[in-house]
Scaffold this motif. Structure first.
Motif, short mmCIF file in Angstrom:
data_model
loop_
_atom_site.label_atom_id
_atom_site.label_comp_id
_atom_site.label_asym_id
_atom_site.label_seq_id
_atom_site.Cartn_x
_atom_site.Cartn_y
_atom_site.Cartn_z
N PHE A 8 47.93 40.53 50.71
CA PHE A 8 47.85 40.80 49.28
C PHE A 8 49.17 40.44 48.59
CE2 PHE A 8 49.47 44.88 50.87
CZ PHE A 8 50.42 45.23 49.92
N VAL A 9 49.09 40.25 47.27
CA VAL A 9 50.29 39.92 46.50
C VAL A 9 50.42 40.89 45.34
CG1 VAL A 9 50.17 37.48 47.08
CG2 VAL A 9 49.11 38.28 44.97
N SER A 10 51.64 41.06 44.88
CA SER A 10 51.94 41.85 43.68
C SER A 10 52.22 40.87 42.55
CB SER A 10 53.16 42.75 43.95
OG SER A 10 53.58 43.38 42.76
N PHE A 11 51.64 41.11 41.37
CA PHE A 11 51.86 40.20 40.25
C PHE A 11 51.96 40.98 38.94
CE2 PHE A 11 47.32 40.76 40.22
CZ PHE A 11 46.94 40.68 38.89
N GLU A 12 52.53 40.34 37.94
CA GLU A 12 52.66 40.95 36.63
C GLU A 12 51.51 40.49 35.73
OE1 GLU A 12 54.94 43.30 35.49
OE2 GLU A 12 55.30 43.38 37.65
N GLY A 13 50.64 41.42 35.39
CA GLY A 13 49.56 41.11 34.47
C GLY A 13 49.99 41.36 33.04
N ARG A 14 49.20 40.88 32.10
CA ARG A 14 49.54 41.07 30.69
C ARG A 14 48.26 41.29 29.90
NH1 ARG A 14 54.27 40.30 28.27
NH2 ARG A 14 55.09 39.31 30.16
N SER A 15 48.26 42.32 29.07
CA SER A 15 47.09 42.62 28.25
C SER A 15 47.04 41.69 27.04
CB SER A 15 47.13 44.08 27.79
OG SER A 15 48.23 44.29 26.93
N SER A 16 45.95 41.75 26.30
CA SER A 16 45.79 40.88 25.14
C SER A 16 46.82 41.17 24.05
CB SER A 16 44.38 41.03 24.55
OG SER A 16 44.11 42.39 24.27
N ASN A 17 47.35 42.40 24.03
CA ASN A 17 48.36 42.74 23.02
C ASN A 17 49.79 42.55 23.55
OD1 ASN A 17 48.67 44.87 24.74
ND2 ASN A 17 47.96 46.44 23.31
N GLY A 18 49.93 41.92 24.72
CA GLY A 18 51.26 41.60 25.24
C GLY A 18 51.88 42.61 26.16
N GLU A 19 51.18 43.70 26.44
CA GLU A 19 51.72 44.73 27.34
C GLU A 19 51.67 44.20 28.78
OE1 GLU A 19 50.75 49.30 28.85
OE2 GLU A 19 49.37 48.25 27.50
N SER A 20 52.78 44.36 29.53
CA SER A 20 52.83 43.89 30.91
C SER A 20 52.72 45.06 31.88
CB SER A 20 54.13 43.11 31.18
OG SER A 20 55.25 43.95 30.98
N PHE A 21 52.17 44.80 33.07
CA PHE A 21 51.98 45.83 34.08
C PHE A 21 51.83 45.16 35.43
CE2 PHE A 21 48.18 44.90 31.59
CZ PHE A 21 47.38 44.28 32.53
N THR A 22 52.12 45.92 36.49
CA THR A 22 52.02 45.39 37.85
C THR A 22 50.64 45.66 38.42
OG1 THR A 22 54.38 45.82 38.19
CG2 THR A 22 53.05 45.43 40.15
N LYS A 23 50.06 44.65 39.08
CA LYS A 23 48.77 44.79 39.76
C LYS A 23 48.90 44.19 41.16
CE LYS A 23 45.26 45.77 37.83
NZ LYS A 23 44.54 47.05 37.62
N LEU A 24 47.95 44.56 42.02
CA LEU A 24 47.87 44.01 43.36
C LEU A 24 46.60 43.17 43.47
CD1 LEU A 24 48.86 47.15 45.47
CD2 LEU A 24 50.36 45.37 44.55
N ALA A 25 46.67 42.07 44.20
CA ALA A 25 45.50 41.20 44.33
C ALA A 25 45.35 40.71 45.76
CB ALA A 25 45.64 40.00 43.39
N TYR A 26 44.10 40.47 46.16
CA TYR A 26 43.81 39.93 47.48
C TYR A 26 42.51 39.14 47.40
CZ TYR A 26 40.64 43.96 47.59
OH TYR A 26 39.67 44.88 47.26
N TYR A 27 42.28 38.31 48.41
CA TYR A 27 41.04 37.52 48.44
C TYR A 27 39.95 38.31 49.14
CZ TYR A 27 37.70 33.87 49.56
OH TYR A 27 36.54 33.14 49.68
N GLU A 28 38.78 38.38 48.50
CA GLU A 28 37.63 39.09 49.07
C GLU A 28 36.56 38.06 49.44
OE1 GLU A 28 35.46 40.87 50.88
OE2 GLU A 28 36.67 42.50 50.02
N PRO A 29 36.43 37.72 50.73
CA PRO A 29 35.45 36.71 51.14
C PRO A 29 34.00 37.08 50.82
CG PRO A 29 36.38 37.83 53.05
CD PRO A 29 37.19 38.24 51.87
N LYS A 30 33.70 38.38 50.73
CA LYS A 30 32.33 38.79 50.40
C LYS A 30 31.96 38.43 48.97
CE LYS A 30 32.38 42.70 53.62
NZ LYS A 30 32.40 44.18 53.74
N LEU A 31 32.98 38.14 48.15
CA LEU A 31 32.74 37.77 46.76
C LEU A 31 33.16 36.33 46.46
CD1 LEU A 31 34.13 40.97 44.96
CD2 LEU A 31 31.73 40.39 45.36
N ASN A 32 33.77 35.66 47.46
CA ASN A 32 34.34 34.32 47.26
C ASN A 32 35.35 34.32 46.12
OD1 ASN A 32 32.80 33.10 49.27
ND2 ASN A 32 31.13 32.61 47.88
N ASP A 33 36.04 35.42 45.92
CA ASP A 33 36.87 35.56 44.73
C ASP A 33 38.10 36.44 44.98
OD1 ASP A 33 37.62 35.15 42.12
OD2 ASP A 33 35.89 36.17 41.23
#
Length: 276
Positions: free
Chosen positions: A158-183
């Motif tokens: 998994f990776v840690s990344f900085e997401g950003r909302s539509s109003n410009g607010e930034s926040f940290t999220k975690l992401a990984y690949y899920e083969p059951k969803l191909n996504d």
């Protein structure tokens, strides 16, 4: 005699929330919610639900409402699946439906999630027909890099990344690949508001775990005194993985010994071959 406190869920203003209930009499509870709202309610009220287990985070009534909105019958799910959903765990739902004379399959990953700002909701992610590409790998206005993509898809990490909302607010999220969803799938990152064994993480500990590092953490208030663990985190399961420091040291020593023995065997092989 002190009255027994029951953990409950109550539906107020079309939203379910947790509360503590004390019996006033045989037919009535007095309830106090997390935001200190106090009121009396009939024990048989449709707006009241008893908490079934300490791990339950969402009311059954709420889960039913949310899932039916996603065209999933909560009542038809096995009881163990219902329990997992109200604990906030992921559930991969598969179903078949006819379309244009052909049976199609629907695959959805669903999960009840909670945000202090927006309240609870059902997170629904539909399986992609084809595996996600680098160009399509985006989340919360963040385009994943080639290195991040390879780490998730090819290495299963998994990776840690900085997401950003539509109003410009930034926040940290975690992401990984899920083969059951191909996504790519995202989860909330750890923070100094996260608890481990009843103790809040420091910002440094949360940042380290978010980077996928095994981190040494000492839990100070235990019955046996301070205990130290080697801790890692799985965003897929949303669980901490802990090892006592002593066990971690023993395993590390065993690994080093195995490497040494293996190295010695490899060194001896050429001389054995020559002497034959």
């Amino acid at each position: 005699m002190e009255k027994q406190v029951e953990k409950v869920f109550v539906k107020l203003n079309q939203a379910w929330q947790k509360g503590d209930a004390v019996a006033v009499n045989d037919t009535t509870y007095k309830v106090k919610t997390a935001d200190n709202l106090t009121f009396e309610i009939d024990k048989q009220s449709e707006y009241l639900e008893m908490q079934r287990s300490p791990a339950q985070r969402f009311a059954l009534g709420e889960a039913k409402e949310r899932l039916e909105g996603a065209y999933i019958s909560f009542a038809k799910l096995p009881e163990n699946v219902q329990d997992a959903i109200v604990r906030g765990e992921e559930y991969l739902h598969k179903s078949a439906y006819p379309k244009d004379g052909i049976i199609k399959e629907s695959v959805k990953m669903v999960q009840m999630v909670y945000s202090p700002t927006s309240g609870s909701r059902l997170d629904v992610q539909i399986k992609r027909k084809e595996e996600v590409t680098l160009a399509q790998a985006k989340a919360y206005n963040h385009q994943f890099t080639q290195a991040e993509f390879d780490k998730m898809v090819n290495e299963g990490r998994f990776v840690s990344f900085e997401g950003r909302s539509s109003n410009g607010e930034s926040f940290t999220k975690l992401a990984y690949y899920e083969p059951k969803l191909n996504d790519i799938r995202t989860k909330s990152a750890l923070s100094s508001s996260t608890y481990l064994y009843g103790q809040q993480l420091t910002k440094e500990q949360a940042d380290s775990l978010n980077q996928g590092k095994e981190t040494k953490i000492t839990i100070k208030a235990t019955k046996k005194g301070p205990l130290t663990y080697m801790v890692s985190y799985s965003p897929r399961a949303e669980r901490f993985i802990t090892k006592s420091l002593e066990k971690a040291k023993v395993k590390d020593m065993e690994t080093k010994e195995a490497i040494t023995v293996s190295g010695e065997k490899k060194k001896k092989q050429p001389s054995n071959a020559i002497s034959m």
